[in-house]
Design a protein around this motif. Structure first.
Motif, PDB file in Angstrom:
ATOM      1  N   ASN A   7       3.251 -14.310  -4.469  1.00 21.76           N
ATOM      2  CA  ASN A   7       2.994 -12.899  -4.754  1.00 21.76           C
ATOM      3  C   ASN A   7       4.097 -12.034  -4.156  1.00 21.76           C
ATOM      4  O   ASN A   7       3.906 -11.424  -3.105  1.00 21.76           O
ATOM      5  N   PRO A   8       5.270 -11.974  -4.792  1.00 19.96           N
ATOM      6  CA  PRO A   8       6.354 -11.163  -4.243  1.00 19.96           C
ATOM      7  C   PRO A   8       6.014  -9.676  -4.255  1.00 19.96           C
ATOM      8  O   PRO A   8       6.494  -8.924  -3.420  1.00 19.96           O
ATOM      9  N   TRP A   9       5.182  -9.215  -5.216  1.00 20.42           N
ATOM     10  CA  TRP A   9       4.826  -7.781  -5.275  1.00 20.42           C
ATOM     11  C   TRP A   9       4.078  -7.359  -4.025  1.00 20.42           C
ATOM     12  O   TRP A   9       4.292  -6.292  -3.489  1.00 20.42           O
ATOM     13  N   LEU A  10       3.151  -8.229  -3.547  1.00 17.29           N
ATOM     14  CA  LEU A  10       2.364  -7.882  -2.370  1.00 17.29           C
ATOM     15  C   LEU A  10       3.240  -7.789  -1.125  1.00 17.29           C
ATOM     16  O   LEU A  10       2.987  -6.983  -0.236  1.00 17.29           O
ATOM     17  N   GLN A  11       4.333  -8.582  -1.092  1.00 15.97           N
ATOM     18  CA  GLN A  11       5.207  -8.551   0.072  1.00 15.97           C
ATOM     19  C   GLN A  11       5.951  -7.215   0.191  1.00 15.97           C
ATOM     20  O   GLN A  11       6.342  -6.809   1.267  1.00 15.97           O
ATOM     21  N   THR A  12       6.169  -6.541  -0.930  1.00 15.74           N
ATOM     22  CA  THR A  12       6.866  -5.262  -0.909  1.00 15.74           C
ATOM     23  C   THR A  12       5.905  -4.084  -0.803  1.00 15.74           C
ATOM     24  O   THR A  12       6.349  -2.936  -0.795  1.00 15.74           O
ATOM     25  N   LEU A  13       4.623  -4.346  -0.743  1.00 16.82           N
ATOM     26  CA  LEU A  13       3.629  -3.276  -0.656  1.00 16.82           C
ATOM     27  C   LEU A  13       3.620  -2.720   0.765  1.00 16.82           C
ATOM     28  O   LEU A  13       3.318  -3.428   1.727  1.00 16.82           O
ATOM     29  N   THR A  14       3.966  -1.455   0.892  1.00 15.42           N
ATOM     30  CA  THR A  14       4.006  -0.821   2.209  1.00 15.42           C
ATOM     31  C   THR A  14       2.693  -0.105   2.488  1.00 15.42           C
ATOM     32  O   THR A  14       1.870   0.119   1.588  1.00 15.42           O
ATOM     33  N   LEU A  15       2.524   0.271   3.748  1.00 16.15           N
ATOM     34  CA  LEU A  15       1.316   0.995   4.130  1.00 16.15           C
ATOM     35  C   LEU A  15       1.234   2.333   3.403  1.00 16.15           C
ATOM     36  O   LEU A  15       0.152   2.757   2.972  1.00 16.15           O
TER      37      LEU A  15
END
Length: 228
Positions: A7-15
């Protein structure tokens, strides 16, 4: 790990993005329940249902962000949800529509489609508001059920053509007998008619004239719930 389980998208999800998505879901859900309250026609809406719609949009947005592009997390969510049993009956079809709209709002906000979430909520809510405000699909006259008890005449012309039928013809554009019931040993009958009033007739006039018919008593008139 296979690529489709990553899940690369979740890794770029910031607070900040996480909070923004939840904020958009919350704002859209508030707009959603405003339309719900403005168009509701029942005797009293459920506050817990409205709170549930707000929470549903926010939770759906959070779930979408947690799942991201991960197939593994999607299957995990399905397994977790399978242990939940929903036993509350939904009485109105429109409640299901509002629940579905709350889910879509949360999904759009969760994937970052903020404009789609806001515009969709406003457009769908506006369409429903116009449908209710201008009675686009409602009948031109409200329909009712009138119920009363009477003592049947022994015979003669009055038995063949009861006076209450003449009153119904006078005030109603259409009338249809829906129920006949015997309510006592003395022959008392209770009848119910589905009626649609004429444009120049009033409910009070119909009720008073029916009640004035000899032998008629206990007149009750109900608004057809589908006309709300």
């Amino acid at each position: 790990m296979p690529p489709f389980f990553q899940n690369p998208w979740l890794q770029t999800l910031t607070l900040g993005t996480f909070v923004l998505n939840l904020g958009v879901a919350f704002a859209c859900s508030l707009l959603h329940i405003w339309f719900y309250r403005a168009t509701y026609r029942g005797p009293g809406y459920s506050v817990s249902f409205l709170n549930g719609l707000v929470l549903l949009s926010s939770i759906t947005a959070m779930v979408i962000m947690v799942i991201g592009d991960s197939l593994a997390r999607a299957f995990g969510l399905i397994g977790a949800m399978s242990i939940i049993r929903f036993r509350t009956a939904v009485k109105d079809v429109l409640d299901i529509v509002h629940i579905f709209l709350a889910l879509v709002i949360g999904m759009a906000a969760g994937v970052g489609l903020h404009a789609a979430a806001l515009a969709g909520t406003g457009i769908v809510g506006g369409i429903y508001f116009l449908l209710v405000r201008f009675n686009v699909v409602s009948p031109d006259r409200e329909q009712f059920v009138i119920q009363f008890a009477f003592d049947p005449p022994a015979g003669g012309k009055e038995a063949a053509d009861p006076a209450y039928l003449r009153v119904l013809k006078k005030h109603c554009k259409s009338s249809r007998l829906v129920n006949v019931k015997s309510t006592g040993e003395n022959g008392e009958m209770e009848v119910s008619f589905y009626v649609k009033l004429r444009r120049d007739s009033r409910i009070t006039d119909l009720v008073h004239e029916i009640k004035a018919v000899r032998g008629v008593h206990s007149v009750v008139m109900f608004s057809d719930e589908e006309s709300f």
